[in-house]
Design an enzyme around this catalytic site. Structure first.
Site, short mmCIF file in Angstrom:
data_model
loop_
_atom_site.label_atom_id
_atom_site.label_comp_id
_atom_site.label_asym_id
_atom_site.label_seq_id
_atom_site.Cartn_x
_atom_site.Cartn_y
_atom_site.Cartn_z
N GLY A 16 0.80 -1.22 0.00
CA GLY A 16 0.00 0.00 0.00
C GLY A 16 0.83 1.26 0.00
N THR A 42 4.97 -7.28 4.06
CA THR A 42 4.65 -8.67 4.36
C THR A 42 4.48 -9.49 3.09
OG1 THR A 42 3.60 -8.13 6.47
CG2 THR A 42 2.94 -10.19 5.42
N TYR A 99 11.33 -3.25 -6.20
CA TYR A 99 10.54 -2.25 -5.48
C TYR A 99 11.34 -0.97 -5.25
CZ TYR A 99 6.22 -4.74 -4.28
OH TYR A 99 4.99 -5.34 -4.34
N GLU A 184 -3.07 -23.00 4.39
CA GLU A 184 -2.09 -22.97 3.30
C GLU A 184 -0.80 -23.67 3.69
OE1 GLU A 184 -3.55 -18.96 0.92
OE2 GLU A 184 -2.04 -18.77 2.47
N ARG A 201 -9.72 -24.48 16.91
CA ARG A 201 -10.73 -24.49 17.99
C ARG A 201 -12.16 -24.60 17.46
NH1 ARG A 201 -10.27 -18.19 20.03
NH2 ARG A 201 -10.92 -17.22 18.06
N ARG A 207 -13.31 -20.07 8.82
CA ARG A 207 -14.50 -19.36 9.29
C ARG A 207 -14.80 -18.18 8.38
NH1 ARG A 207 -15.05 -15.01 12.81
NH2 ARG A 207 -12.81 -15.05 13.22
N HIS A 437 -14.41 -26.13 -23.79
CA HIS A 437 -14.41 -27.56 -23.52
C HIS A 437 -13.14 -28.22 -24.05
CE1 HIS A 437 -16.21 -31.49 -22.80
NE2 HIS A 437 -15.82 -31.86 -24.02
#
Length: 460
Positions: A16, A42, A99, A184, A201, A207, A437
């Site tokens: 970002g 990250t 970068y 993963e 858990r 979730r 296909h």
């Protein structure tokens, strides 16, 4: 003479922050960017990119085994963890340099240091003590893995930061968690030959995902030999010689070589000096912002995981770009977080966009189409892998509300399908699209019989 040294000061060199800096500089803004660790954040350094490289590596075992069904005689394969990590590190170093080069060529000044906010327009450079006055400050510091709630002996395990630098491939590994990162890495280590126990858990993995996807992944992982321990937690970890013993909430004891805790992340806001600019974080440690990523202090903005809105790399990039367009490009832009295509690089892979069946049913009547079939490749390989696809359609408007896919290439498929869903495609639009296909994805445009037409209660 201006009261400011720069127009924009960006704290954080992740996805970002880098995007915001480059776009703002392209609009003619004077931009500085401070990063205390490595450029890329990250995603590039210890997230999406190195993880995907490990995912690729983990799937070769299946390919070698499947080749026999197609007439190939493949000698017994051997895997070397050190070689994989060495090559992964080289690629990450290359990307970091890309970068940096892109920022410099774009006119952004890079400071390799931590930066701390001192007031609404002032940033202190920790390495030198110098102070920079900025017209606008952007916080893009991301998030970090946490062990919450704390586990006694938790220091014996590793997080998603350290797992990329293990000195050896663990013969036995316990992975704690049920989200993206946990499932993963369970697939990665299983594919590379480790004996994997995945403990969560909850009663199902992932979730927030559609219930059929959650159930299908659990079944697929069980077939792959992953030991699923659901509905349990870890009470404590203990050192046992060169191994680690995990004592579980049901009294069971597991002895493993490594423990990966993948049970949460927290925004990187500690020690940033936000309070000196009149800013408070929320209960999760995130910076509250409005639709334009502006904080309660008008000169300070925040994008990406540090805001805890939708913690995905493409969202951080989009937010950073929108910020620069709004503040420096005279093009006010608000990022829509309501419809986000996403992939989980488990094995089998998952691709999703839009609502789950349960969420859609809370909004009104829906029609559900779904199919499960053996992939064409598996007919000769003999592998017992299934492909699952599901469409959620609004019964009144015929609009496709959700697409859920599990199987090879699901991430690639959902990116293309995401365009149609984002444009507001209807089931009729899917139906009149000619199938390609033979492919697995042709099922998305050939499903004609509703699985469920009406249901009075929400599912899941």
């Amino acid at each position: 003479m201006s009261d400011f040294d720069v127009d924009l000061f960006v704290i954080g060199g992740g996805s970002g922050g880098v995007r915001a800096a480059r776009i703002a500089a392209g609009y003619g803004a004077a931009v500085m960017l401070a990063e205390e660790y490595r450029m890329g954040g990250t995603c590039v350094i210890r997230g999406c990119v190195p993880k995907k490289l490990l995912v690729y590596a983990s799937r070769y075992k299946d390919e070698f085994e499947d080749a026999a069904g197609f007439g190939w005689s493949v000698p017994e394969a051997r895997f070397d963890w050190a070689t994989l990590i060495r090559h992964k590190d080289a690629e990450i170093a290359r990307l970091e340099n890309v970068y940096r080069s892109n920022l410099v060529s774009g006119g952004v000044e890079i400071l390799d240091s931590r930066a701390v906010i001192e007031d609404a327009h002032t940033v202190r450079i920790a390495k030198t003590g110098a102070r920079v006055r900025a017209r606008t400050i952007l916080v893009a510091t991301g998030a970090h893995p946490t062990l919450e709630p704390p586990i006694p002996g938790g220091e014996l395990g590793v997080t998603s930061n350290e797992v990329f630098h293990l000195g050896r491939l663990p013969e036995r590994i316990l992975i704690i968690g049920g989200g993206y990162i946990a499932v993963e890495f369970a697939g990665i280590f299983c594919g590379l030959g480790s004996r994997v126990t995945l403990l969560h858990r909850g009663d199902k993995l992932l979730r927030g995902f559609d219930e059929d996807i959650r159930s299908s992944l659990g079944e697929a992982y069980a077939r792959r030999g992953i030991d699923l321990r659901l509905g349990r937690t870890v009470e404590r970890l203990e050192r046992r010689g060169d191994a680690i013993a995990a004592i579980l909430s049901d009294g069971a004891e597991l002895v493993v070589d490594e423990v990966l805790a993948a049970i949460g992340r927290r925004p990187n806001t500690a020690g940033l000096g936000l309070e000196t600019a009149g800013l408070e974080v929320d209960r999760a440690g995130a910076i509250p912002v409005d639709g334009c990523s502006r904080t309660l202090t008008p000169s300070i903005y925040a994008v990406g995981d540090v805001t805890n809105r939708a913690n995905l790399t493409p969202i951080a990039i989009r937010e950073g770009h929108a910020f620069a367009d709004t503040v420096f490009g005279d093009k006010p832009t608000i990022v829509d977080h309501s419809l986000i295509p996403t992939a989980v690089f488990s094995t089998p892979e998952i691709g999703v966009i839009g609502m789950s069946e349960a969420t859609a049913r809370l909004r009104g009547e829906v029609t559900v189409y779904k199919t499960s079939f053996r992939a064409m490749k598996a007919t000769l390989s003999g592998r017992d892998d299934r492909v699952f696809m599901k469409l959620i359609v609004d019964a009144a408007s015929d609009k496709v509300l959700g697409v859920h896919i599990m199987g090879e290439g699901a991430g690639e498929i959902i990116q293309a399908v995401g365009i149609a869903v984002t444009m507001g495609a209807t089931k009729a639009d899917f139906d009149r699209t000619i199938a390609v296909h033979p492919t697995a994805s042709e099922e998305l445009v050939t499903m004609r019989t509703p699985f469920v037409v009406k249901h009075p209660q929400a599912v899941g």
